[in-house]
Motif scaffolding. Structure first.
Motif, PDB file in Angstrom:
ATOM      1  N   PRO A   8       4.865  -2.567  -1.613  1.00 44.68           N
ATOM      2  CA  PRO A   8       4.056  -2.021  -2.715  1.00 44.68           C
ATOM      3  C   PRO A   8       2.563  -2.207  -2.423  1.00 44.68           C
ATOM      4  O   PRO A   8       2.159  -3.182  -1.811  1.00 44.68           O
ATOM      5  N   ARG A   9       1.823  -1.225  -2.829  1.00 41.60           N
ATOM      6  CA  ARG A   9       0.373  -1.278  -2.616  1.00 41.60           C
ATOM      7  C   ARG A   9      -0.273  -2.087  -3.729  1.00 41.60           C
ATOM      8  O   ARG A   9       0.129  -2.000  -4.879  1.00 41.60           O
ATOM      9  N   THR A  10      -1.267  -2.831  -3.356  1.00 47.66           N
ATOM     10  CA  THR A  10      -1.955  -3.644  -4.356  1.00 47.66           C
ATOM     11  C   THR A  10      -2.983  -2.779  -5.091  1.00 47.66           C
ATOM     12  O   THR A  10      -3.410  -1.730  -4.579  1.00 47.66           O
ATOM     13  N   PRO A  11      -3.375  -3.208  -6.272  1.00 51.22           N
ATOM     14  CA  PRO A  11      -4.425  -2.462  -6.978  1.00 51.22           C
ATOM     15  C   PRO A  11      -5.699  -2.321  -6.151  1.00 51.22           C
ATOM     16  O   PRO A  11      -6.369  -1.295  -6.211  1.00 51.22           O
ATOM     17  N   LYS A  12      -6.024  -3.332  -5.358  1.00 50.48           N
ATOM     18  CA  LYS A  12      -7.242  -3.235  -4.542  1.00 50.48           C
ATOM     19  C   LYS A  12      -7.101  -2.172  -3.453  1.00 50.48           C
ATOM     20  O   LYS A  12      -8.065  -1.492  -3.125  1.00 50.48           O
ATOM     21  N   HIS A  13      -5.882  -2.003  -2.907  1.00 45.05           N
ATOM     22  CA  HIS A  13      -5.664  -0.915  -1.947  1.00 45.05           C
ATOM     23  C   HIS A  13      -5.883   0.444  -2.613  1.00 45.05           C
ATOM     24  O   HIS A  13      -6.502   1.343  -2.048  1.00 45.05           O
ATOM     25  N   ILE A  14      -5.350   0.570  -3.806  1.00 44.33           N
ATOM     26  CA  ILE A  14      -5.506   1.830  -4.530  1.00 44.33           C
ATOM     27  C   ILE A  14      -6.979   2.057  -4.871  1.00 44.33           C
ATOM     28  O   ILE A  14      -7.495   3.173  -4.730  1.00 44.33           O
ATOM     29  N   PHE A  15      -7.656   1.005  -5.294  1.00 38.10           N
ATOM     30  CA  PHE A  15      -9.094   1.117  -5.579  1.00 38.10           C
ATOM     31  C   PHE A  15      -9.841   1.608  -4.340  1.00 38.10           C
ATOM     32  O   PHE A  15     -10.704   2.478  -4.438  1.00 38.10           O
ATOM     33  N   THR A  16      -9.495   1.057  -3.183  1.00 41.02           N
ATOM     34  CA  THR A  16     -10.178   1.472  -1.960  1.00 41.02           C
ATOM     35  C   THR A  16      -9.889   2.934  -1.661  1.00 41.02           C
ATOM     36  O   THR A  16     -10.795   3.685  -1.276  1.00 41.02           O
ATOM     37  N   ASP A  17      -8.643   3.358  -1.853  1.00 38.07           N
ATOM     38  CA  ASP A  17      -8.322   4.774  -1.628  1.00 38.07           C
ATOM     39  C   ASP A  17      -9.061   5.680  -2.609  1.00 38.07           C
ATOM     40  O   ASP A  17      -9.507   6.771  -2.247  1.00 38.07           O
ATOM     41  N   TYR A  40     -14.635  -3.780  -6.849  1.00 38.64           N
ATOM     42  CA  TYR A  40     -13.333  -3.849  -7.530  1.00 38.64           C
ATOM     43  C   TYR A  40     -13.465  -4.745  -8.770  1.00 38.64           C
ATOM     44  O   TYR A  40     -13.051  -4.361  -9.870  1.00 38.64           O
ATOM     45  N   ASP A  41     -14.056  -5.915  -8.581  1.00 39.38           N
ATOM     46  CA  ASP A  41     -14.248  -6.833  -9.711  1.00 39.38           C
ATOM     47  C   ASP A  41     -15.157  -6.217 -10.776  1.00 39.38           C
ATOM     48  O   ASP A  41     -14.931  -6.396 -11.978  1.00 39.38           O
ATOM     49  N   THR A  42     -16.175  -5.492 -10.332  1.00 41.55           N
ATOM     50  CA  THR A  42     -17.084  -4.830 -11.279  1.00 41.55           C
ATOM     51  C   THR A  42     -16.327  -3.816 -12.129  1.00 41.55           C
ATOM     52  O   THR A  42     -16.483  -3.771 -13.353  1.00 41.55           O
ATOM     53  N   LEU A  43     -15.491  -3.006 -11.477  1.00 43.67           N
ATOM     54  CA  LEU A  43     -14.721  -2.009 -12.231  1.00 43.67           C
ATOM     55  C   LEU A  43     -13.847  -2.692 -13.278  1.00 43.67           C
ATOM     56  O   LEU A  43     -13.808  -2.253 -14.434  1.00 43.67           O
ATOM     57  N   LEU A  44     -13.154  -3.753 -12.890  1.00 40.68           N
ATOM     58  CA  LEU A  44     -12.281  -4.440 -13.850  1.00 40.68           C
ATOM     59  C   LEU A  44     -13.095  -5.003 -15.019  1.00 40.68           C
ATOM     60  O   LEU A  44     -12.643  -4.961 -16.167  1.00 40.68           O
ATOM     61  N   ARG A  45     -14.281  -5.518 -14.737  1.00 39.86           N
ATOM     62  CA  ARG A  45     -15.115  -6.064 -15.814  1.00 39.86           C
ATOM     63  C   ARG A  45     -15.651  -4.956 -16.724  1.00 39.86           C
ATOM     64  O   ARG A  45     -15.815  -5.146 -17.917  1.00 39.86           O
ATOM     65  N   MET A  46     -15.922  -3.785 -16.168  1.00 35.06           N
ATOM     66  CA  MET A  46     -16.551  -2.725 -16.956  1.00 35.06           C
ATOM     67  C   MET A  46     -15.557  -1.993 -17.848  1.00 35.06           C
ATOM     68  O   MET A  46     -15.888  -1.661 -18.983  1.00 35.06           O
ATOM     69  N   ILE A  47     -14.364  -1.709 -17.342  1.00 39.11           N
ATOM     70  CA  ILE A  47     -13.424  -0.929 -18.155  1.00 39.11           C
ATOM     71  C   ILE A  47     -12.226  -1.758 -18.606  1.00 39.11           C
ATOM     72  O   ILE A  47     -11.399  -1.267 -19.367  1.00 39.11           O
ATOM     73  N   GLY A  48     -12.119  -2.963 -18.138  1.00 40.09           N
ATOM     74  CA  GLY A  48     -10.991  -3.810 -18.521  1.00 40.09           C
ATOM     75  C   GLY A  48      -9.802  -3.598 -17.598  1.00 40.09           C
ATOM     76  O   GLY A  48      -9.636  -2.523 -17.015  1.00 40.09           O
ATOM     77  N   LEU A  55      -5.867   3.776 -14.549  1.00 38.38           N
ATOM     78  CA  LEU A  55      -6.548   4.569 -13.517  1.00 38.38           C
ATOM     79  C   LEU A  55      -5.802   4.448 -12.189  1.00 38.38           C
ATOM     80  O   LEU A  55      -5.545   5.458 -11.520  1.00 38.38           O
ATOM     81  N   PHE A  56      -5.432   3.246 -11.810  1.00 34.89           N
ATOM     82  CA  PHE A  56      -4.740   3.045 -10.529  1.00 34.89           C
ATOM     83  C   PHE A  56      -3.384   3.743 -10.535  1.00 34.89           C
ATOM     84  O   PHE A  56      -2.966   4.309  -9.537  1.00 34.89           O
ATOM     85  N   ARG A  57      -2.689   3.689 -11.654  1.00 35.65           N
ATOM     86  CA  ARG A  57      -1.373   4.337 -11.735  1.00 35.65           C
ATOM     87  C   ARG A  57      -1.497   5.858 -11.598  1.00 35.65           C
ATOM     88  O   ARG A  57      -0.765   6.485 -10.832  1.00 35.65           O
ATOM     89  N   TYR A  58      -2.432   6.452 -12.312  1.00 33.31           N
ATOM     90  CA  TYR A  58      -2.623   7.906 -12.230  1.00 33.31           C
ATOM     91  C   TYR A  58      -3.078   8.304 -10.820  1.00 33.31           C
ATOM     92  O   TYR A  58      -2.625   9.319 -10.271  1.00 33.31           O
ATOM     93  N   ALA A  59      -3.978   7.523 -10.252  1.00 32.73           N
ATOM     94  CA  ALA A  59      -4.472   7.841  -8.906  1.00 32.73           C
ATOM     95  C   ALA A  59      -3.350   7.708  -7.880  1.00 32.73           C
ATOM     96  O   ALA A  59      -3.211   8.570  -7.005  1.00 32.73           O
ATOM     97  N   GLU A  60      -2.554   6.658  -7.986  1.00 31.82           N
ATOM     98  CA  GLU A  60      -1.461   6.460  -7.028  1.00 31.82           C
ATOM     99  C   GLU A  60      -0.445   7.590  -7.126  1.00 31.82           C
ATOM    100  O   GLU A  60       0.036   8.075  -6.098  1.00 31.82           O
ATOM    101  N   ASP A  61      -0.114   8.011  -8.322  1.00 35.19           N
ATOM    102  CA  ASP A  61       0.796   9.153  -8.488  1.00 35.19           C
ATOM    103  C   ASP A  61       0.200  10.409  -7.856  1.00 35.19           C
ATOM    104  O   ASP A  61       0.904  11.194  -7.212  1.00 35.19           O
ATOM    105  N   ALA A  62      -1.092  10.621  -8.042  1.00 34.58           N
ATOM    106  CA  ALA A  62      -1.754  11.799  -7.470  1.00 34.58           C
ATOM    107  C   ALA A  62      -1.780  11.715  -5.946  1.00 34.58           C
ATOM    108  O   ALA A  62      -1.566  12.729  -5.264  1.00 34.58           O
ATOM    109  N   PHE A  63      -2.032  10.518  -5.403  1.00 35.16           N
ATOM    110  CA  PHE A  63      -2.011  10.364  -3.938  1.00 35.16           C
ATOM    111  C   PHE A  63      -0.633  10.718  -3.397  1.00 35.16           C
ATOM    112  O   PHE A  63      -0.514  11.392  -2.377  1.00 35.16           O
ATOM    113  N   ALA A  64       0.416  10.264  -4.086  1.00 30.07           N
ATOM    114  CA  ALA A  64       1.789  10.549  -3.646  1.00 30.07           C
ATOM    115  C   ALA A  64       2.053  12.059  -3.688  1.00 30.07           C
ATOM    116  O   ALA A  64       2.664  12.617  -2.768  1.00 30.07           O
TER     117      ALA A  64
END
Length: 162
Positions: A8-17, A40-48, A55-64
């Motif tokens: 499984p890909r980590t959230p940070k991998h998805i963030f990088t993609d 990555y830490d900034t994004l988590l602090r800004m949007i929770g 965001l990561f789930r939608y992006a990962e589905d779109a990448f697939a």
């Protein structure tokens, strides 16, 4: 014997993609800035974490989907993230973050609908983020006073990316 299921890909991998898709720079170039963890830490602090997880789930589905259709230029990613009313403003802030090293707050309409954190204010992430902003590489320039190009380099015109 062999397991054909990739780990499984980590959230940070998805963030990088996501960052690769949004900036046009590859993973190695982004890693070379030394800013992946900070952004990555900034994004988590800004949007929770909850909204970032969506965001990561939608992006990962779109990448697939883009991989399965072998589509060029990520049409599923573009539709799911960049053109999305929910994630488009976040994508725009991420682009600015990577290029300028500065977080710009999300629009009021986004904050009203999806919420935001108290940290969602305009700020420079760090002095390193200014030096490592992608704008310098894209313009073939360097951040004044922070990362000199070498003696006499001012006599040469900027080298633009191909």
């Amino acid at each position: 014997m062999g397991n054909s299921t990739p780990p499984p890909r980590t959230p940070k991998h998805i963030f990088t993609d996501i960052s690769v898709q949004l900036t046009g720079f590859n993973r190695a170039e982004l890693a070379g800035t030394g800013m992946v963890d900070a952004y990555y830490d900034t994004l988590l602090r800004m949007i929770g974490e909850r909204e970032a997880g969506q965001l990561f789930r939608y992006a990962e589905d779109a990448f697939a989907e883009d991989r399965s259709t072998k589509a060029e230029n990520g049409p599923a990613f573009r539709a799911a993230v960049v053109e999305s009313p929910r994630f488009g403003p976040v994508a725009l802030s991420l682009i600015k973050l990577w290029y300028l090293g500065r977080w710009y707050p999300l629009p009021g309409a986004y904050r009203d609908r999806y919420g935001a954190t108290a940290d969602d204010t305009e700020h420079v992430v760090s002095s390193q983020s200014h030096r490592e902003g992608l704008v310098w590489a894209a313009a073939g320039a360097h951040p004044m006073g922070a990362k000199g190009p070498g003696f006499g380099s001012w006599a040469e015109p900027p080298a633009l990316l191909p």
